[in-house]
Write a protein that holds these residues in place. Structure first.
Motif, short mmCIF file in Angstrom:
data_model
loop_
_atom_site.label_atom_id
_atom_site.label_comp_id
_atom_site.label_asym_id
_atom_site.label_seq_id
_atom_site.Cartn_x
_atom_site.Cartn_y
_atom_site.Cartn_z
N ALA A 139 16.89 7.03 -1.91
CA ALA A 139 18.31 6.94 -2.28
C ALA A 139 18.47 6.37 -3.68
O ALA A 139 19.34 6.80 -4.45
N LEU A 140 17.62 5.41 -4.03
CA LEU A 140 17.67 4.86 -5.39
C LEU A 140 17.39 5.93 -6.43
O LEU A 140 18.09 6.06 -7.43
N MET B 186 22.30 16.59 11.39
CA MET B 186 22.73 15.48 10.55
C MET B 186 23.95 15.86 9.70
O MET B 186 24.39 15.07 8.86
N LEU C 247 15.76 2.07 8.79
CA LEU C 247 15.72 3.54 8.99
C LEU C 247 15.09 3.90 10.32
O LEU C 247 15.61 4.72 11.08
N ASP D 166 13.01 -0.20 5.14
CA ASP D 166 12.75 1.02 5.90
C ASP D 166 12.74 0.76 7.40
O ASP D 166 12.93 1.69 8.20
N PRO E 212 10.20 15.78 12.40
CA PRO E 212 11.37 16.43 11.78
C PRO E 212 12.45 15.43 11.37
O PRO E 212 13.07 15.58 10.32
N LEU E 213 12.65 14.40 12.18
CA LEU E 213 13.67 13.41 11.84
C LEU E 213 13.31 12.66 10.56
O LEU E 213 14.19 12.21 9.81
N ASP E 214 12.03 12.52 10.33
CA ASP E 214 11.61 11.81 9.12
C ASP E 214 11.95 12.61 7.87
O ASP E 214 12.56 12.09 6.93
N TYR F 241 15.04 5.87 15.89
CA TYR F 241 14.30 5.87 17.17
C TYR F 241 14.83 4.86 18.18
O TYR F 241 14.38 4.84 19.32
N LYS G 17 18.37 13.59 3.72
CA LYS G 17 19.67 12.94 3.86
C LYS G 17 19.85 11.82 2.83
O LYS G 17 20.92 11.66 2.23
N LEU G 18 18.80 11.04 2.63
CA LEU G 18 18.89 9.94 1.67
C LEU G 18 19.14 10.46 0.25
O LEU G 18 19.91 9.86 -0.51
N GLN H 186 14.18 -1.05 -3.03
CA GLN H 186 15.32 -1.67 -2.34
C GLN H 186 14.95 -3.02 -1.73
O GLN H 186 15.81 -3.87 -1.51
N THR I 203 15.57 12.78 7.34
CA THR I 203 16.08 11.54 6.76
C THR I 203 15.82 11.47 5.26
O THR I 203 16.67 11.02 4.48
N GLU J 137 20.13 8.39 -6.78
CA GLU J 137 21.28 7.84 -7.49
C GLU J 137 21.01 7.79 -9.00
O GLU J 137 21.90 8.08 -9.81
N PRO K 89 2.08 7.91 7.84
CA PRO K 89 3.47 7.50 8.03
C PRO K 89 4.40 8.70 7.83
O PRO K 89 4.21 9.49 6.90
N GLY K 90 5.37 8.81 8.69
CA GLY K 90 6.22 9.99 8.70
C GLY K 90 5.74 11.04 9.69
O GLY K 90 6.45 12.02 9.94
N ALA L 146 6.43 9.69 3.47
CA ALA L 146 7.39 9.45 4.55
C ALA L 146 8.75 9.15 3.91
O ALA L 146 8.83 8.81 2.74
N ALA L 147 9.79 9.28 4.71
CA ALA L 147 11.12 8.89 4.25
C ALA L 147 11.13 7.41 3.92
O ALA L 147 10.56 6.60 4.66
N THR L 148 11.76 7.07 2.81
CA THR L 148 11.93 5.66 2.46
C THR L 148 13.27 5.48 1.77
O THR L 148 13.73 6.37 1.04
N GLN L 149 13.86 4.35 2.01
CA GLN L 149 15.18 4.06 1.44
C GLN L 149 15.18 4.19 -0.08
O GLN L 149 16.22 4.44 -0.69
N ASP L 150 14.02 4.01 -0.68
CA ASP L 150 13.98 4.10 -2.14
C ASP L 150 14.33 5.50 -2.64
O ASP L 150 14.72 5.67 -3.80
#
Lengths: 280, 280, 280
Positions: free
Chosen positions: A194-195, A261, B195, B192, A215-217, B200, A223-224, C191, A220, A198, B132-133, A188-192
Motif C-alpha cells: 500500500a505504501l 473483494m 492482514l 502484516d 488465492p486470498l493472499d 483467516y 487489493k492493497l 509500515q 490481498t 501510494e 510465505p503467501g 507474499a502480500a504485505t501492507q507495504d
C-alpha cells in the motif's frame, strides 16, 4: 458472464507475428523510437518491456530449463536492463549469460546479489547494486526497488546447500512517458504494498500466480495496491505455466477472489510473444 | 484479582494421564476419529495437534537437547505433518529424524529450507516446499504459510558460520471443522499480522514468549491479531521454559501488557502433556 | 528561505574542540556523570552516544576503509555497547577489533550475527544475541531491536560469495533519562516503523541517507515515525559521505521531500566530531 481472460480494454493486442527464431524482428521492436510501453510474456516470470523510446528491459529471463520459454537464448538480442527479483534459479534464469553477451546492466534486488553476480563473473560495471528503498535512473526511466516477502537463495555448484543471495525484492518501473508498472516478484502480500502504491501510483501490476499461492493472499496484494493507486487498470500474472497443472492457481481463481473483494480490474492472461501495448 | 494463568473457559483440560513412556497412548489419541481439535505442549515450541478426524500435526519438534522435552523421540509416534517455522536448531529440532522414521511431511517456511532438508537426506516426497503467501491443503486441513520477521540460519557441521535456510514463517492452520490456529513462530510484531488475522480469522494464537522478547512487542502482535479477528478467544505461549529463568518474559508479564492495552483474552499457560480441547 | 542544514533548536552544538588524535578527551566525555545525551558523528553510519550517566554506545563503528572516519581505531577508547545493524562490511566496521580491545558488548540485529561474531573470535560473553522484537536492558538503558528491510551478508575470506548474517535490524535506544533515539539502520520504509514509533515514541531519528536511496522512500520512513511520535523533534542522517558525490542523496533532497509532505522537523546535518546535545 464475466470472462476472466478477456482482453483488457487498456491493452490493445498487437499480434505482430509469431516471432520464433526471428531475432531481427525483436531487434526492430526494441529500436522503435516512440509510442506506448510494449510488453511481451516470454514464459514463467520472464517479461520483455520496450519503452516509448525503445529501451528494452527484461524481468527474470528464465530460458534454460523453462519448458515454456518463448525465445531461445540467442534470440534475446540486446536488452538494456535486466531486473532480477531474487536469486532463485527460475528468477535469475539466464541473466548472467545475457548480460555477458549483451552488456546489459542487471539491477539487483539487494546488494548481496551483486556479490553473487560478481562471483559468477559478471563485470562490475554491469552490476547495479541496489537495495529495497533504492532507485536506479537511466535515460528517463526510473526504477524503484521495493521489498518482497520471499527468500533469495542462489544455486551454486560449490554447495548442495542454499547460498545466501540477500533479500528478495519487487520493482516499480516508471517509463519515459510516466507509465508505471509494479512487478511484485514472488512476494507474499504485505501492507507495504500500500505504501508503494501510494508513492508511485502504478498503472499496471504484474502479480504472482505461483502454483501454491493462496488465492486470498494474491487477492490481498492486488487489493492493497488498488486501494492506493487509482491509476491501476491492468493486472497481469507471472510465475505460471502456459497450461497450469491441475490444482495450480489459475487466472479464474484470481478473478474469483478479486470479484469476492469487489475489485473489478480486468486480468490480462497473456499469450506468449504477443505484444501488448500499455497506456494510461 | 485476575489470575493470569487461569484456564481459559474455551479450553477444557483433559488430563488424560501422565503419558511418559507410553507411546501406545499417544497413538490412541492420534487415532481419535472425531471431536474437537486437541493440543498438547511438549516443551519449548513443540506442540502436537490432533485434528477432529485424527490427523496429527507437530510444530517445531525439539526433543534432543531440549531440557523440557516432554516426550522421547521414540514416543512421538507417526505424525502426519510437521511445521517448522525457521531453520534454527531449536525450531527444527528432531524434525528430520521424525520425518525419516514416520514418513511425515514437513511444510517448509520457505523454499530454501526444503533444499536444506534435501541436503540432510529427507526424501523429496516428504518435503512440501512452500513460501510465505503459500498454501498446503490435505484431507480437509488447510495450512497457510505467512511471514515472520526473524532470521533462519541452519546449523550444519560443515561450517562454523550460519547456513542460509531461507526466510522464517508463521503458520495458520485451519482444521477440518474450521477451527483456526495462528502459530506466529519467532516473529517480531508486524502490521502484516493484521492482514492475516483479517483473512483467516484465527480462533487461537500461539504467541512468542521468548526470554528476551520485549513485552510491548508481543503485546502488539496479539493486539494486531485480536483487532482483526473477533474469533480470537485463546492465547497460548511458546518458546519458553517450564520455569522461566529470572528476568525472562513470563505469562504474568504478557498478561500485564495485554491488560494495559485493554485486551482481555485469557492466556493459557500450558502444562506439558495435558491435552487441551480447542473449540469455538 | 529555509536553510536545510540549520542547526536544530533542540540541539546545542558544543564544539568542544577538534579532538583529532586526542583520545584522552574522548575519554573525559565518556566519563561525564550527568547531563543530556550527547552524540557525535564519526563518519558514515558511525555515531557515538554518551548517555547521561556516561555510558558510551557506538553504532556501526566503521573506521578501517572509511575515507571519512573521524577517529583512528586506537582513539575509540572503551565503549560499553556497540550496535551493529547488519553484517555488511560498512556496518560491522571495526566492531570486532573494538570489542576485543575494550570488552564492549555487541548487540546483534539477529541471532545469526552472533554466530558470525563467534566465528570471528568475539568472546561469547560479549555477544548479546538479540532478534527483532527483542530487548536489551543495562544500567537504566533500554535497547529495542526492531526490524529493517535490508540484507545482511557478512564478508568472510573463506568465500567469494555472501555469508548469511541473519536479518538486518534497527535499534531504538532509550537512555537513562527517557530520551529515545530510533536508529533505522539501512532499512527501506516499512509500515512497521509506525508501530515502533507508536510504542517507543522516539525523540530523535537517525535516518538512512544512502547515495541511491529514493528520496520518497526515506521521506516516507520519517513520515511514518513522525505520524506516531509527537516527540520526534530531531532528524539526523547517516550512511553518507561528508561531501556526497554528484547525484547522491543529500540533506537538501531529504529536506525537499519532507517539505512536500508537510513535515517541518528540522534536519541536523552533522559536523564530524562535534558534540551535539540531545534533549526533549
Amino acid at each position: 458472464m464475466r470472462n476472466p481472460t478477456r482482453i483488457n480494454r487498456f491493452l490493445k493486442v498487437l499480434v505482430v507475428t509469431l516471432l520464433i527464431g526471428q531475432a531481427a524482428l525483436f531487434s526492430s521492436v526494441a529500436q522503435a523510437q516512440s509510442g506506448p510501453v510494449k510488453v511481451e510474456w516470454l514464459g514463467w516470470s520472464f517479461y520483455r518491456f520496450t519503452s516509448p523510446t525503445g529501451k528494452v528491459i527484461l524481468t527474470n529471463p528464465f530460458i534454460t530449463g523453462n519448458p515454456d520459454a518463448a525465445v531461445k537464448l540467442e534470440e534475446v538480442g540486446k536488452p538494456d536492463l535486466i531486473l532480477v527479483t531474487d536469486a532463485h534459479r527460475d528468477e535469475v534464469g539466464d541473466a548472467v549469460a545475457i548480460a555477458k553477451a549483451s552488456g546489459a546492466k542487471i539491477i539487483t534486488p539487494s546488494f548481496e546479489f551483486g556479490t553473487v553476480l560478481a562471483g559468477w563473473g559478471v563485470p562490475d560495471a554491469q552490476v547495479m547494486r541496489r537495495n529495497p528503498g533504492g532507485r536506479f535512473t537511466w535515460e528517463g526511466i526510473t526504477i524503484r526497488v521495493v521489498g518482497a516477502v520471499h527468500g533469495s537463495a542462489a544455486t551454486d555448484p560449490s554447495s548442495k546447500f542454499p547460498l545466501y543471495g540477500g533479500i528478495a525484492a519487487g520493482f516499480v518501473v516508471t517509463f519515459e512517458n510516466g507509465y508505471t508498472v509494479y512487478f511484485m516478484g514472488s512476494s507474499a502480500a504485505t501492507q507495504d504494498m500500500a505504501l508503494w502504491a501510494e508513492l508511485y501510483k502504478p498503472d499496471a501490476m504484474i502479480f504472482l500466480m505461483s502454483g501454491f499461492t493462496e488465492p486470498l493472499d494474491v487477492g490481498t496484494a492486488i487489493k492493497l495496491v488498488a486501494g492506493k493507486s487509482p491509476n491501476l487498470k491492468t493486472l497481469i500474472p507471472h510465475h505460471h505455466r502456459v497450461t497450469p497443472p491441475a490444482g495450480a492457481l489459475s487466472v479464474a481463481d484470481v478473478r474469483a477472489v478479486l470479484d469476492s473483494m469487489g475489485i473489478r480490474i480486468p486480468i490480462t492472461d497473456p499469450v506468449r510473444k504477443q505484444v501488448y501495448e500499455l497506456a494510461k
